[in-house]
Motif scaffolding. Structure first.
Motif, PDB file in Angstrom:
ATOM      1  N   VAL A   1      -3.408  -3.671 -25.224  1.00  0.00           N
ATOM      2  CA  VAL A   1      -3.396  -4.247 -26.567  1.00  0.00           C
ATOM      3  C   VAL A   1      -2.003  -4.811 -26.854  1.00  0.00           C
ATOM      4  N   SER A   2      -1.957  -5.998 -27.432  1.00  0.00           N
ATOM      5  CA  SER A   2      -0.687  -6.572 -27.873  1.00  0.00           C
ATOM      6  C   SER A   2      -0.258  -5.837 -29.144  1.00  0.00           C
ATOM      7  N   THR A   3       0.871  -5.146 -29.083  1.00  0.00           N
ATOM      8  CA  THR A   3       1.311  -4.343 -30.220  1.00  0.00           C
ATOM      9  C   THR A   3       2.739  -4.693 -30.609  1.00  0.00           C
ATOM     10  N   ARG A   4       3.018  -4.518 -31.872  1.00  0.00           N
ATOM     11  CA  ARG A   4       4.393  -4.644 -32.333  1.00  0.00           C
ATOM     12  C   ARG A   4       4.560  -3.911 -33.652  1.00  0.00           C
ATOM     13  N   VAL A   5       5.803  -3.533 -33.934  1.00  0.00           N
ATOM     14  CA  VAL A   5       6.140  -2.846 -35.173  1.00  0.00           C
ATOM     15  C   VAL A   5       7.103  -3.732 -35.950  1.00  0.00           C
ATOM     16  N   VAL A   6       6.745  -4.045 -37.173  1.00  0.00           N
ATOM     17  CA  VAL A   6       7.552  -4.902 -38.025  1.00  0.00           C
ATOM     18  C   VAL A   6       8.270  -4.027 -39.054  1.00  0.00           C
ATOM     19  N   THR A   7       9.585  -4.122 -39.092  1.00  0.00           N
ATOM     20  CA  THR A   7      10.351  -3.391 -40.102  1.00  0.00           C
ATOM     21  C   THR A   7      10.378  -4.235 -41.373  1.00  0.00           C
ATOM     22  N   ALA A   8       9.482  -3.917 -42.268  1.00  0.00           N
ATOM     23  CA  ALA A   8       9.352  -4.710 -43.498  1.00  0.00           C
ATOM     24  C   ALA A   8       8.629  -3.878 -44.541  1.00  0.00           C
ATOM     25  N   ASP A   9       8.770  -4.303 -45.776  1.00  0.00           N
ATOM     26  CA  ASP A   9       8.074  -3.667 -46.877  1.00  0.00           C
ATOM     27  C   ASP A   9       6.654  -4.220 -46.946  1.00  0.00           C
ATOM     28  N   ALA A  10       5.707  -3.370 -47.294  1.00  0.00           N
ATOM     29  CA  ALA A  10       4.315  -3.813 -47.391  1.00  0.00           C
ATOM     30  C   ALA A  10       4.112  -4.860 -48.481  1.00  0.00           C
ATOM     31  N   LYS A  11       5.051  -4.977 -49.413  1.00  0.00           N
ATOM     32  CA  LYS A  11       4.942  -6.008 -50.449  1.00  0.00           C
ATOM     33  C   LYS A  11       5.254  -7.393 -49.895  1.00  0.00           C
ATOM     34  N   SER A  12       5.983  -7.435 -48.781  1.00  0.00           N
ATOM     35  CA  SER A  12       6.408  -8.711 -48.202  1.00  0.00           C
ATOM     36  C   SER A  12       6.542  -8.526 -46.696  1.00  0.00           C
ATOM     37  N   THR A  13       5.428  -8.650 -45.997  1.00  0.00           N
ATOM     38  CA  THR A  13       5.398  -8.337 -44.567  1.00  0.00           C
ATOM     39  C   THR A  13       5.986  -9.442 -43.697  1.00  0.00           C
ATOM     40  N   GLY A  14       5.980 -10.682 -44.208  1.00  0.00           N
ATOM     41  CA  GLY A  14       6.412 -11.807 -43.391  1.00  0.00           C
ATOM     42  C   GLY A  14       5.352 -12.293 -42.426  1.00  0.00           C
ATOM     43  N   LEU A  15       4.151 -11.712 -42.455  1.00  0.00           N
ATOM     44  CA  LEU A  15       3.067 -12.121 -41.565  1.00  0.00           C
ATOM     45  C   LEU A  15       2.394 -13.382 -42.125  1.00  0.00           C
ATOM     46  N   PRO A  16       1.797 -14.178 -41.252  1.00  0.00           N
ATOM     47  CA  PRO A  16       1.177 -15.431 -41.715  1.00  0.00           C
ATOM     48  C   PRO A  16      -0.037 -15.189 -42.609  1.00  0.00           C
ATOM     49  N   ASP A  17      -0.335 -16.172 -43.440  1.00  0.00           N
ATOM     50  CA  ASP A  17      -1.555 -16.141 -44.245  1.00  0.00           C
ATOM     51  C   ASP A  17      -2.776 -16.027 -43.341  1.00  0.00           C
ATOM     52  N   GLU A  18      -3.774 -15.284 -43.805  1.00  0.00           N
ATOM     53  CA  GLU A  18      -5.084 -15.204 -43.145  1.00  0.00           C
ATOM     54  C   GLU A  18      -4.954 -14.956 -41.637  1.00  0.00           C
ATOM     55  N   SER A  19      -4.138 -13.977 -41.282  1.00  0.00           N
ATOM     56  CA  SER A  19      -3.890 -13.700 -39.869  1.00  0.00           C
ATOM     57  C   SER A  19      -4.486 -12.379 -39.391  1.00  0.00           C
ATOM     58  N   ALA A  20      -5.053 -11.574 -40.312  1.00  0.00           N
ATOM     59  CA  ALA A  20      -5.561 -10.255 -39.948  1.00  0.00           C
ATOM     60  C   ALA A  20      -7.049 -10.143 -40.261  1.00  0.00           C
ATOM     61  N   ASP A  21      -7.746  -9.413 -39.402  1.00  0.00           N
ATOM     62  CA  ASP A  21      -9.155  -9.114 -39.648  1.00  0.00           C
ATOM     63  C   ASP A  21      -9.318  -7.816 -40.434  1.00  0.00           C
ATOM     64  N   VAL A  22      -8.407  -6.874 -40.181  1.00  0.00           N
ATOM     65  CA  VAL A  22      -8.443  -5.576 -40.866  1.00  0.00           C
ATOM     66  C   VAL A  22      -7.015  -5.212 -41.268  1.00  0.00           C
ATOM     67  N   VAL A  23      -6.860  -4.775 -42.512  1.00  0.00           N
ATOM     68  CA  VAL A  23      -5.599  -4.190 -42.984  1.00  0.00           C
ATOM     69  C   VAL A  23      -5.915  -2.788 -43.483  1.00  0.00           C
ATOM     70  N   ILE A  24      -5.098  -1.824 -43.086  1.00  0.00           N
ATOM     71  CA  ILE A  24      -5.302  -0.460 -43.539  1.00  0.00           C
ATOM     72  C   ILE A  24      -3.994   0.110 -44.081  1.00  0.00           C
ATOM     73  N   GLY A  25      -4.097   0.816 -45.185  1.00  0.00           N
ATOM     74  CA  GLY A  25      -2.944   1.503 -45.767  1.00  0.00           C
ATOM     75  C   GLY A  25      -3.396   2.850 -46.299  1.00  0.00           C
ATOM     76  N   GLU A  26      -2.692   3.910 -45.911  1.00  0.00           N
ATOM     77  CA  GLU A  26      -3.100   5.253 -46.312  1.00  0.00           C
ATOM     78  C   GLU A  26      -1.914   5.999 -46.918  1.00  0.00           C
ATOM     79  N   ALA A  27      -2.196   6.697 -48.005  1.00  0.00           N
ATOM     80  CA  ALA A  27      -1.213   7.579 -48.644  1.00  0.00           C
ATOM     81  C   ALA A  27       0.099   6.865 -48.922  1.00  0.00           C
TER      82      ALA A  27
END
Length: 271
Positions: free
Chosen positions: A99-125
């Motif tokens: 699997v292509s994996t990476r860890v982005v050091t960023a706040d969830a309010k501003s991830t820097g990821l492109p628009d409409e680039s994810a199929d699933v987003v998950i956030g817990e606790a």
């Protein structure tokens, strides 16, 4: 008296750590209000598919990441501003070289990821620990990076019943925040639902579980026999950590009738 960089008084580290990192230090790997059972139920309904792109907000030590990577996504991206869990998370990622994996050091309010680039987003606790403005910003960021029809998985601390007395809710919030050393703002099921629908999401699944995070039966179910034994050993050899864990459990028990784990699978608007 000296203070650390976060403004806490000096002394044993266990007295200063935020609750979730204290539990991780003591060997707890499942740090979600509704337990591993709820996470698995949410993922079953979100149905991550092989070849999809999955983004996890606040992956921590990587317990949910392992479940997500087991679905064989094309890409997994962890987004976390805190470095504490990174070593454990990277060990998990190393077990899935296909699997292509990476860890982005960023706040969830501003991830820097492109628009409409994810199929699933998950956030817990994590939303529970945010002020109202930041909650809205994080949910909006999830909506921005999800493809139309993409799934947003939310697993948070909830309040019950829906008509909980406001004074009780305020007292609960204050005492839990003081105990876990981070602001805790749990909401009722309907309040969480409203946050998601106001951001344009459609709710496709909702779930509620008891908030038994530190109860022995839940610990055994979440961590297994070896994991539970590891936690027990750490509690023996680490008195300060044991005191914090037992204090947290006492507060959770005190407000047990009003606390729960809540979870949603929500679908992003198709425009």
């Amino acid at each position: 008296m000296s203070r650390d960089r976060k403004g806490s008084r000096s002394g044993p580290e266990e007295k200063r750590l935020q609750g979730h990192w204290l539990l991780a230090t003591m060997g707890k790997t499942v740090l979600r209000p509704g337990g591993l059972e709820m996470t698995e139920a949410l993922l079953e309904h979100a149905r991550p598919l092989p070849g999809e792109t999955v983004v996890e907000f606040g992956p921590g030590v990587g317990r949910t990441a392992r479940l997500l990577l087991g679905t064989s996504p094309a890409r997994y991206i962890g987004v976390d501003p805190n470095p504490e869990g990174a070593p454990a998370l990277r060990k998990v990622l190393a077990d899935f070289p296909h699997v292509s994996t990476r860890v982005v050091t960023a706040d969830a309010k501003s991830t820097g990821l492109p628009d409409e680039s994810a199929d699933v987003v998950i956030g817990e606790a994590m939303l529970t620990m945010m002020n109202p403005r930041d909650k809205v910003a994080i949910i909006a960021e999830a909506a921005r990076i999800l493809k139309p029809g993409g799934r947003y998985v939310v697993h948070e601390m909830g309040l019950a019943p829906e008509d909980i007395d406001p004074d009780t809710a305020a007292e609960l919030q204050k005492e839990i925040s003081r105990t876990v050393k981070v602001g805790a703002r749990p909401s009722t099921m309907d309040q969480w639902r409203a946050l998601l629908t106001e951001a344009g999401f459609s709710i496709r699944f909702a779930h509620q579980n008891p908030m038994n995070l530190l109860e022995p039966r839940r610990v055994l179910a979440d961590e297994g026999l070896l994991g539970t034994a590891r936690i027990a050993k750490n509690m023996i050899v680490n008195p300060a950590g044991r005191h914090r864990m037992l204090t947290m459990r006492a507060v959770f028990r005190k407000y047990g009738e009003h606390l729960c784990g809540v979870g949603f699978v929500a679908t992003a608007s198709k425009g």
